[in-house]
Scaffold this motif. Sequence first.
Motif, PDB file in Angstrom:
ATOM      1  N   VAL A  17       0.685  -1.696   5.605  1.00  0.00           N
ATOM      2  CA  VAL A  17      -0.395  -0.824   5.329  1.00  0.00           C
ATOM      3  C   VAL A  17      -1.902  -1.245   5.765  1.00  0.00           C
ATOM      4  N   ILE A  18      -2.576  -0.903   6.637  1.00  0.00           N
ATOM      5  CA  ILE A  18      -3.805  -1.608   6.796  1.00  0.00           C
ATOM      6  C   ILE A  18      -4.877  -0.684   7.105  1.00  0.00           C
ATOM      7  N   GLY A  19      -5.937  -0.460   6.360  1.00  0.00           N
ATOM      8  CA  GLY A  19      -6.873   0.546   6.271  1.00  0.00           C
ATOM      9  C   GLY A  19      -8.268   0.325   7.366  1.00  0.00           C
ATOM     10  N   GLU A  20      -7.899  -0.548   8.370  1.00  0.00           N
ATOM     11  CA  GLU A  20      -8.961  -0.723   9.273  1.00  0.00           C
ATOM     12  C   GLU A  20      -8.294  -0.897  10.550  1.00  0.00           C
TER      13      GLU A  20
ATOM     14  N   HIS B  86      -1.919  -0.883  -3.942  1.00  0.00           N
ATOM     15  CA  HIS B  86      -2.830   0.103  -3.055  1.00  0.00           C
ATOM     16  C   HIS B  86      -3.202   1.419  -3.783  1.00  0.00           C
ATOM     17  N   GLN B  87      -2.014   1.805  -4.468  1.00  0.00           N
ATOM     18  CA  GLN B  87      -2.212   3.112  -5.121  1.00  0.00           C
ATOM     19  C   GLN B  87      -2.986   3.031  -6.286  1.00  0.00           C
ATOM     20  N   ALA B  88      -2.542   2.075  -7.136  1.00  0.00           N
ATOM     21  CA  ALA B  88      -2.936   2.039  -8.650  1.00  0.00           C
ATOM     22  C   ALA B  88      -4.374   1.626  -8.491  1.00  0.00           C
ATOM     23  N   LYS B  89      -5.134   0.941  -7.394  1.00  0.00           N
ATOM     24  CA  LYS B  89      -6.340   0.538  -7.568  1.00  0.00           C
ATOM     25  C   LYS B  89      -7.088   1.322  -6.341  1.00  0.00           C
ATOM     26  N   ASN B  90      -6.432   2.448  -5.914  1.00  0.00           N
ATOM     27  CA  ASN B  90      -7.137   3.342  -5.004  1.00  0.00           C
ATOM     28  C   ASN B  90      -7.922   2.692  -3.829  1.00  0.00           C
ATOM     29  N   HIS B  91      -6.922   1.767  -3.250  1.00  0.00           N
ATOM     30  CA  HIS B  91      -7.413   1.039  -1.751  1.00  0.00           C
ATOM     31  C   HIS B  91      -7.378   2.117  -0.772  1.00  0.00           C
ATOM     32  N   LEU B  92      -6.652   3.127  -0.809  1.00  0.00           N
ATOM     33  CA  LEU B  92      -6.449   4.033   0.153  1.00  0.00           C
ATOM     34  C   LEU B  92      -7.267   5.399   0.003  1.00  0.00           C
ATOM     35  N   GLY B  93      -8.049   5.374  -1.191  1.00  0.00           N
ATOM     36  CA  GLY B  93      -8.944   6.544  -1.478  1.00  0.00           C
ATOM     37  C   GLY B  93      -8.345   7.555  -1.849  1.00  0.00           C
ATOM     38  N   ALA B  94      -7.248   7.749  -2.099  1.00  0.00           N
ATOM     39  CA  ALA B  94      -6.576   9.115  -2.508  1.00  0.00           C
ATOM     40  C   ALA B  94      -5.559   9.139  -3.813  1.00  0.00           C
ATOM     41  N   SER B  95      -6.116   8.315  -4.676  1.00  0.00           N
ATOM     42  CA  SER B  95      -5.221   7.982  -5.822  1.00  0.00           C
ATOM     43  C   SER B  95      -5.828   8.958  -7.062  1.00  0.00           C
ATOM     44  N   LYS B  96      -4.809   9.692  -7.734  1.00  0.00           N
ATOM     45  CA  LYS B  96      -5.011  10.386  -8.839  1.00  0.00           C
ATOM     46  C   LYS B  96      -4.549   9.814 -10.035  1.00  0.00           C
ATOM     47  N   TYR B  97      -5.338  10.020 -11.036  1.00  0.00           N
ATOM     48  CA  TYR B  97      -4.723   9.375 -12.350  1.00  0.00           C
ATOM     49  C   TYR B  97      -4.861  10.448 -13.564  1.00  0.00           C
TER      50      TYR B  97
ATOM     51  N   TYR C 248      16.159   0.119 -13.530  1.00  0.00           N
ATOM     52  CA  TYR C 248      15.310  -1.016 -12.789  1.00  0.00           C
ATOM     53  C   TYR C 248      14.310  -0.395 -12.075  1.00  0.00           C
ATOM     54  N   CYS C 249      13.213  -1.069 -11.641  1.00  0.00           N
ATOM     55  CA  CYS C 249      12.236  -0.654 -10.786  1.00  0.00           C
ATOM     56  C   CYS C 249      11.556  -1.815 -10.100  1.00  0.00           C
ATOM     57  N   GLY C 250      11.775  -1.998  -8.742  1.00  0.00           N
ATOM     58  CA  GLY C 250      10.746  -3.114  -7.982  1.00  0.00           C
ATOM     59  C   GLY C 250       9.595  -2.761  -7.971  1.00  0.00           C
ATOM     60  N   ILE C 251       8.630  -3.874  -7.765  1.00  0.00           N
ATOM     61  CA  ILE C 251       7.271  -3.578  -7.702  1.00  0.00           C
ATOM     62  C   ILE C 251       6.890  -3.824  -6.079  1.00  0.00           C
ATOM     63  N   CYS C 252       6.307  -2.982  -5.323  1.00  0.00           N
ATOM     64  CA  CYS C 252       5.756  -3.055  -4.077  1.00  0.00           C
ATOM     65  C   CYS C 252       4.469  -3.358  -3.844  1.00  0.00           C
ATOM     66  N   HIS C 253       3.818  -3.773  -2.905  1.00  0.00           N
ATOM     67  CA  HIS C 253       2.583  -4.033  -2.505  1.00  0.00           C
ATOM     68  C   HIS C 253       1.825  -2.704  -2.523  1.00  0.00           C
ATOM     69  N   THR C 254       2.544  -1.682  -2.019  1.00  0.00           N
ATOM     70  CA  THR C 254       2.018  -0.179  -2.084  1.00  0.00           C
ATOM     71  C   THR C 254       1.533   0.409  -3.521  1.00  0.00           C
ATOM     72  N   ASP C 255       2.193  -0.372  -4.736  1.00  0.00           N
ATOM     73  CA  ASP C 255       1.959  -0.104  -6.008  1.00  0.00           C
ATOM     74  C   ASP C 255       0.540  -0.536  -6.366  1.00  0.00           C
TER      75      ASP C 255
ATOM     76  N   MET D 101      -1.666   7.706 -13.327  1.00  0.00           N
ATOM     77  CA  MET D 101      -0.860   7.558 -12.176  1.00  0.00           C
ATOM     78  C   MET D 101       0.476   6.591 -12.667  1.00  0.00           C
ATOM     79  N   VAL D 102       1.728   6.758 -12.683  1.00  0.00           N
ATOM     80  CA  VAL D 102       2.702   6.135 -13.052  1.00  0.00           C
ATOM     81  C   VAL D 102       3.612   5.560 -11.740  1.00  0.00           C
ATOM     82  N   PRO D 103       3.162   4.131 -11.417  1.00  0.00           N
ATOM     83  CA  PRO D 103       3.826   3.843  -9.963  1.00  0.00           C
ATOM     84  C   PRO D 103       5.332   3.404 -10.161  1.00  0.00           C
TER      85      PRO D 103
END
Length: 364
Positions: A276-279, A52-63, A43-50, A65-67
Amino acid sequence: MGSVASERTVVGWAARDATGHLSPYTYTLRNTGPEDVVVKVLYCGICHTDIHQAKNHLGASKYPMVPGHEVVGEVVEVGPEVTKHRIGDVVGIGVIVGCCRECRPCKANVEQYCNKKIWSYNDVYTDGRPTQGGFASTMVVDQKFAVKIPAGLAPEQAAPLLCAGVTVYSPLKHFGLTSPGLRGGILGLGGVGHMGVKVAKAMGHHVTVISSSSKKRAEAMDHLGADAYLVSSDAAAMAAAADSLDYIIDTVPAHHPLEPYLALLKLDGKHVLMGVIGEPLSFVSPMVMLGRKAITGSFIGSMDETAELLQFCVDKGLTSQIEMVKMGYVNEALERLERNDVRYRFVVDVAGSNIEEEAAAATN
C-alpha cells in the motif's frame, strides 16, 4: 445450533487518535443475526496495514479503532440460519466482513473486489455500527466471511495466512503462475514476502529474494529456502539477472523505483504490486513495451482462495514464522514492525492476555 444472543459488551485494544497508541476499550457488538457466528478470539496477527490505519496514514481513519484482520478464534454461538460452521469450530476472519453479493466480483466469488465491501475494522457495517477488528475478546461475523481452519494447522500459525499468505497465493493462482519450474522474484522480505518465498517454493518455483541490502541473505536462503538472493543496489548483479524472472511479487509498502525490477523480467513477465503506497510510482513505457511486460496489482484473496491456501499449507507442511506476544506488548510490537524488527509476523495471543482484567484495571 445455538441461540441468537442480544447485544454484548466486549473489550478490545483501540487507537483513539493518529498517534496510533492502543489501549483497552469497552464497546458493544451488534446483535447476532440469523447468518452470524460469534467468535471468541484466540489469536490475531499484526499487519503493516494496522499501522497505516491506526496512524491515519491513508487519511480515512475513524476513532476509536480496534485494529486486527488476521483473526483466528473459536465459534461460541451461531445464528439459526448458519450452515457453514458449528459451535467449537476454529475459524479465521480476514480483511473484509461484508460485500454486496450482487455485483460482478461478488457473483464471481472474488468479493474482495466488490466496491461495497466492508472492512473488518475502520468501516461501517450494514446496521450503521462501526466495525472493529481482532485485537478484541470477541467478534461477530457473517458466516460467509469466516473460514474453517483445517485440522493439521495450528491456529496461531494460521493467523498470518489470512492476509499475508493469501495475498501471495491469489495472484500466483489468478495469473497462472503455479506451474513447477517457473522463476519468481520476491521483492521485500517482511510478513508478506516470507510467505511469498514459502508458497512459491512449495509450488516448485526457483525463487530469488530481492532486497536493498545483503543483511537478510542468510535468512532468505538458509532459513526460508530461497534459491538466490539479489541486492538491488549491486548494479553488476542486477545486470547479470536481467531477463531471468517470470514474475516479481512486490511487497514493498513504500515508494520505490520500478524500472530496475522490470529489467529483471522475461518476455511477458509480470510485476505484481502488493504494498500500500500513497504516492505515484513511475516508469518509462519502453520498459514494459519492449518485453510485453505487465505491471499489475492484487488485493488479498477471496474466501474460496483463503480456504484453498489453508489446505495447501496443510498438504505441503507450510507454516508461517511468527513471534507470539501478549496484548500488553502490542504497542511495542507495532513500533518494532514499523522498524521491520520482526521475523516475520507478530501474532497476539489474545485469549491468553486477560484483556478484560486489563481494561478493568485501566479504569480504576
